[in-house]
Scaffold this active site. Structure first.
Site, PDB file in Angstrom:
ATOM      1  CG  ASP A 221     -53.216 -96.817   0.783  1.00  0.00           C
ATOM      2  OD1 ASP A 221     -53.586 -97.299   1.870  1.00  0.00           O
ATOM      3  OD2 ASP A 221     -52.653 -95.715   0.698  1.00  0.00           O
TER       4      ASP A 221
ATOM      5  NE  ARG B 281     -55.397 -94.626  17.758  1.00  0.00           N
ATOM      6  CZ  ARG B 281     -54.092 -94.478  17.503  1.00  0.00           C
ATOM      7  NH1 ARG B 281     -53.190 -94.971  18.341  1.00  0.00           N
ATOM      8  NH2 ARG B 281     -53.682 -93.852  16.410  1.00  0.00           N
ATOM      9  CE  LYS B 282     -53.218-102.375  16.986  1.00  0.00           C
ATOM     10  NZ  LYS B 282     -52.468-103.591  17.403  1.00  0.00           N
TER      11      LYS B 282
END
Length: 257
Positions: free
Chosen positions: A177, A222-223
């Site tokens: 992450d 936005r992705k």
């Protein structure tokens, strides 16, 4: 002027006011002379204080004594790609760029609204919260803008144990992450994780060094879609693979603006 600079200025100003002898009545002079040695000592101590603290934050992605020979070898390799020589022998910026890493990003955030400012001042990024070098997350990231790739050299310490002698799956997920998030931020600006899908293939031995390679799959509005794989340093063994989706955000709401 930064908040720290303003605080130091106020501190020095206060010390100056405290140590400057005010006008006093003659009958008080004798009774206040015992303060003079204390005042002189206080002045020397307080004036020296700002110079005892570095205004430059510590970069935790620099080598330390806990790094293995393999981690140092890879760090030196990618560092050498950050600056290269051209045909005339002059140094110029290379394809890779090292990403510095600090133990916090913001002084206060709305997420800690129910904590006192004293407690909030001790906030630390999860992967940089353990002071003992080599005990947990040791890593350095490099980004290649042209290839839209990110590489992280990761060494897991003994506090990250899950299965006996191996790295906890949650610690691996944390690093994935962190790496994919840093990569997405570099590509798209402020983002937050929307989805993280991980497949564990083979366990990572504690104390070993692995490579985490992140690459851009696609960008849609936005992705930002990112893929990541975790392998042995020679690439022969696949430990983990993952895909991640990040959404671009307006960071002002995190700052309470």
């Amino acid at each position: 002027m930064s908040k720290m600079a303003r605080s130091l200025f106020r501190l020095l100003t206060g010390c100056h006011c405290f140590t400057s002898p005010p006008p006093v009545k003659p009958h008080l002079c004798h009774s206040s002379t015992w303060l003079l040695p204390f005042r002189s000592s206080f002045v020397r101590t307080m004036v020296a204080l700002p110079f005892s603290f570095s205004l430059k934050p510590r970069d935790f992605s620099l080598p330390n004594s806990s790094w293995s020979a393999e981690m140092m070898r890879l760090y030196d390799f990618y560092s050498s790609q950050c600056e290269v020589e051209n045909e005339s022998g002059e140094k110029q910026r290379g394809p890779w760029r090292r990403v510095p890493s600090y133990n916090r990003t913001l002084k206060y955030a709305t997420g800690g609204a129910y904590l006192s400012k004293f407690i909030q001042s001790k906030n630390r990024l999860f992967t940089r919260s353990i002071k003992t070098t080599g005990a947990a997350f040791e890593y350095a990231m490099f980004i290649n803008k042209e290839e839209q790739r990110c590489v992280c050299i990761f060494q897991a310490g003994h506090l990250l144990e899950g299965p006996p002698g191996h790295v906890h799956g949650g610690a691996i997920a944390t690093m994935i992450d962190s790496v994919t998030g840093a990569h997405a931020t570099f590509l798209s600006g402020p983002v937050m994780t929307a989805n993280l899908n991980i497949n564990y293939r083979s366990p990572i031995p504690l104390g070993s060094t692995v490579l985490m390679e992140s690459s851009l799959d696609n960008k849609e509005g936005r992705k930002t879609f990112i893929s990541c794989k975790v392998t042995s340093t020679d690439g022969a063994k696949l430990h983990t693979e993952a895909t991640a989706l990040f959404l671009s955000i307006n960071v002002s709401h995190l700052l309470g603006m």
